[in-house]
Motif scaffolding. Structure first.
Motif, PDB file in Angstrom:
ATOM      1  N   ASP A  19       7.766   2.937  -8.544  1.00 51.20           N
ATOM      2  CA  ASP A  19       8.929   2.976  -9.435  1.00 51.20           C
ATOM      3  C   ASP A  19       8.738   1.970 -10.582  1.00 51.20           C
ATOM      4  OD1 ASP A  19       9.603   0.400  -8.459  1.00 51.20           O
ATOM      5  OD2 ASP A  19      10.825   1.272  -6.864  1.00 51.20           O
ATOM      6  N   ALA A  20       9.611   2.077 -11.573  1.00 50.41           N
ATOM      7  CA  ALA A  20       9.447   1.281 -12.792  1.00 50.41           C
ATOM      8  C   ALA A  20       9.512  -0.214 -12.496  1.00 50.41           C
ATOM      9  CB  ALA A  20      10.509   1.662 -13.820  1.00 50.41           C
ATOM     10  N   GLU A  21      10.383  -0.598 -11.582  1.00 50.38           N
ATOM     11  CA  GLU A  21      10.534  -2.024 -11.294  1.00 50.38           C
ATOM     12  C   GLU A  21       9.213  -2.623 -10.800  1.00 50.38           C
ATOM     13  OE1 GLU A  21      13.292  -5.061  -8.675  1.00 50.38           O
ATOM     14  OE2 GLU A  21      13.626  -2.903  -8.440  1.00 50.38           O
ATOM     15  N   ARG A  22       8.604  -1.912  -9.854  1.00 49.08           N
ATOM     16  CA  ARG A  22       7.331  -2.402  -9.308  1.00 49.08           C
ATOM     17  C   ARG A  22       6.232  -2.413 -10.373  1.00 49.08           C
ATOM     18  NH1 ARG A  22       3.645  -0.650  -4.076  1.00 49.08           N
ATOM     19  NH2 ARG A  22       1.672  -0.648  -5.185  1.00 49.08           N
ATOM     20  N   ILE A  23       6.112  -1.310 -11.106  1.00 49.09           N
ATOM     21  CA  ILE A  23       5.041  -1.214 -12.112  1.00 49.09           C
ATOM     22  C   ILE A  23       5.227  -2.288 -13.182  1.00 49.09           C
ATOM     23  CG2 ILE A  23       4.027   0.252 -13.905  1.00 49.09           C
ATOM     24  CD1 ILE A  23       5.072   2.681 -12.151  1.00 49.09           C
ATOM     25  N   GLY A  52      -4.608   6.031  -3.120  1.00 45.21           N
ATOM     26  CA  GLY A  52      -3.916   5.957  -1.834  1.00 45.21           C
ATOM     27  C   GLY A  52      -3.457   4.560  -1.474  1.00 45.21           C
ATOM     28  N   GLU A  53      -3.724   3.583  -2.328  1.00 42.76           N
ATOM     29  CA  GLU A  53      -3.341   2.202  -2.013  1.00 42.76           C
ATOM     30  C   GLU A  53      -2.437   1.580  -3.075  1.00 42.76           C
ATOM     31  OE1 GLU A  53      -7.166   0.111  -0.894  1.00 42.76           O
ATOM     32  OE2 GLU A  53      -5.888  -0.152   0.875  1.00 42.76           O
ATOM     33  N   PHE A  54      -2.996   1.348  -4.247  1.00 45.27           N
ATOM     34  CA  PHE A  54      -2.185   0.704  -5.306  1.00 45.27           C
ATOM     35  C   PHE A  54      -2.826   0.928  -6.673  1.00 45.27           C
ATOM     36  CE2 PHE A  54      -3.615  -2.632  -2.135  1.00 45.27           C
ATOM     37  CZ  PHE A  54      -4.920  -2.756  -2.585  1.00 45.27           C
ATOM     38  N   ILE A  55      -2.602   2.135  -7.207  1.00 50.60           N
ATOM     39  CA  ILE A  55      -3.198   2.480  -8.509  1.00 50.60           C
ATOM     40  C   ILE A  55      -2.590   1.625  -9.628  1.00 50.60           C
ATOM     41  CG2 ILE A  55      -3.572   4.353 -10.180  1.00 50.60           C
ATOM     42  CD1 ILE A  55      -3.644   6.305  -7.831  1.00 50.60           C
ATOM     43  N   ASP A  56      -1.348   1.194  -9.448  1.00 50.56           N
ATOM     44  CA  ASP A  56      -0.730   0.326 -10.461  1.00 50.56           C
ATOM     45  C   ASP A  56      -1.494  -0.992 -10.579  1.00 50.56           C
ATOM     46  OD1 ASP A  56       0.135  -0.309  -7.854  1.00 50.56           O
ATOM     47  OD2 ASP A  56       2.083  -1.055  -8.521  1.00 50.56           O
ATOM     48  N   TYR A  57      -1.892  -1.522  -9.453  1.00 50.79           N
ATOM     49  CA  TYR A  57      -2.703  -2.751  -9.438  1.00 50.79           C
ATOM     50  C   TYR A  57      -4.052  -2.504 -10.116  1.00 50.79           C
ATOM     51  CZ  TYR A  57      -5.720  -6.415  -7.375  1.00 50.79           C
ATOM     52  OH  TYR A  57      -6.622  -7.433  -7.174  1.00 50.79           O
ATOM     53  N   VAL A  90       0.849  -1.187   0.000  1.00 49.61           N
ATOM     54  CA  VAL A  90       0.000   0.000   0.000  1.00 49.61           C
ATOM     55  C   VAL A  90       0.892   1.247   0.000  1.00 49.61           C
ATOM     56  CG1 VAL A  90      -1.569   1.342   1.475  1.00 49.61           C
ATOM     57  CG2 VAL A  90      -1.983  -1.106   1.112  1.00 49.61           C
ATOM     58  N   GLY A  91       0.582   2.180  -0.894  1.00 47.50           N
ATOM     59  CA  GLY A  91       1.373   3.413  -0.969  1.00 47.50           C
ATOM     60  C   GLY A  91       0.760   4.393  -1.950  1.00 47.50           C
ATOM     61  N   LYS A  92       1.365   5.575  -2.047  1.00 48.21           N
ATOM     62  CA  LYS A  92       0.832   6.602  -2.932  1.00 48.21           C
ATOM     63  C   LYS A  92       1.511   6.567  -4.291  1.00 48.21           C
ATOM     64  CE  LYS A  92      -0.443   9.844   0.759  1.00 48.21           C
ATOM     65  NZ  LYS A  92      -1.620   9.027   1.085  1.00 48.21           N
TER      66      LYS A  92
END
Ligand code: NAP
Length: 250
Positions: free
Chosen positions: A103-107, A154-159, A96-98
């Protein structure tokens, strides 16, 4: 012996996927329980499938790795026969984060598992199921999320974005494959009580958010699995391109 068909459930070793495997075994499917790292969990699910009356194999494969996916489908060809159903259930969520913390690795990893992985499995399934490739048809169920329409601020927009992609894939694939004997649908679960929340670093998510659900409770993995079994079955024979919310009204 009842033979409902042959299904691959990606991420079948835990949570929602494990329940889909169990119910598929009960319905008489031969089941490939896919997992990434937890072999013992997959083995336990395979035993549940067999106890319920189905045949089961386990297969360790990272769906984001093209060679892993190809090997998994070849294993199923050999061990269980031609696939009739694919459940694209494997999925990950980051901590969970903003948005400014991404970062690119996570996305990239998120999209590789949740989106590329699903595409690769669909390709292998289509090559076997499509009447255009001399197949006998089949069904594909994509495990999207209510996050696709909520956005997960506020949680995980990438998800959430990866699940938005899954909805678009479902719509496009349903249209492209509709005349090849393949139905493609998605399920958008809401707040479901599994270990995924702990992997987001928020084991208390279910407790914290359950009052925001109109039904004031989280759903169970089994409640989602029942929808998947329906979409896999002939009972949903005219359902194609649907995004089925299993979210308690959230
Ligand atoms: P979970 O309990 O965290 O289980 C995830 C499963 O996916 C595990 O079997 C895991 O295997 C497997 N997996 C992870 N990465 C993989 C990879 N790269 N290749 C193959 N398998 C992989 O998750 P869940 O809550 O059941 O969620 C299942 C699906 O429903 C996901 O797509 C999720 O996004 C979606 N969903 C869940 C909720 C919810 O509230 N729980 C809500 C909406 C949508 P290992 O243990 O071996 O890594």
């Amino acid at each position: 012996e009842r033979m409902a068909g042959v299904v691959i459930v990606t991420g079948g070793s835990r949570g929602i996927g494990a329940e889909i495997c169990r119910l598929a075994g009960k319905a008489g499917y031969s089941v490939c329980v896919n997992y990434q790292s937890d072999r013992e969990a997959a083995q336990n699910v395979a035993e549940l499938v067999e106890a319920a009356g189905g045949k089961a194999i386990i297969c360790g494969a990272d769906v984001a790795q093209e060679s892993d996916v190809k090997s998994m489908f070849r294993l199923v060809d050999q061990e269980l026969g031609t696939i009739t159903a694919l459940v694209n259930n494997a999925g990950i969520v980051g901590k969970v984060g903003k948005v400014e913390e991404l970062d690119a690795e996570r996305i990239n990893r998120m999209l590789a598992v949740n989106v590329t992985g699903a595409f690769l499995c669909v390709r292998e399934a289509v090559l076997r199921m499509s009447t255009a490739h001399d197949g006998k048809g089949g069904v594909i169920v994509n495990m999207s999320s209510a996050a696709a329409r909520l956005g997960s601020p506020g949680e995980f927009i990438d998800y959430a974005a990866s699940k938005g992609a899954m909805d678009s894939m479902t719509i496009g694939m349903a249209k492209e494959l509709g005349d090849q004997g393949i139905r493609v649908n998605a399920i958008r679960p809401g707040l479901i009580d599994t270990e995924i929340h702990a992997s987001a670093g928020a084991a208390d998510r279910v407790e914290r958010f359950k009052d925001s659900v109109p039904m004031k409770r989280a759903g169970s993995a089994e409640e989602v699995a029942k929808a998947a079994l329906w979409l896999m079955s002939e009972d949903s024979s005219y359902v194609n391109g649907a995004l089925v919310d299993v979210a308690g009204g959230r």
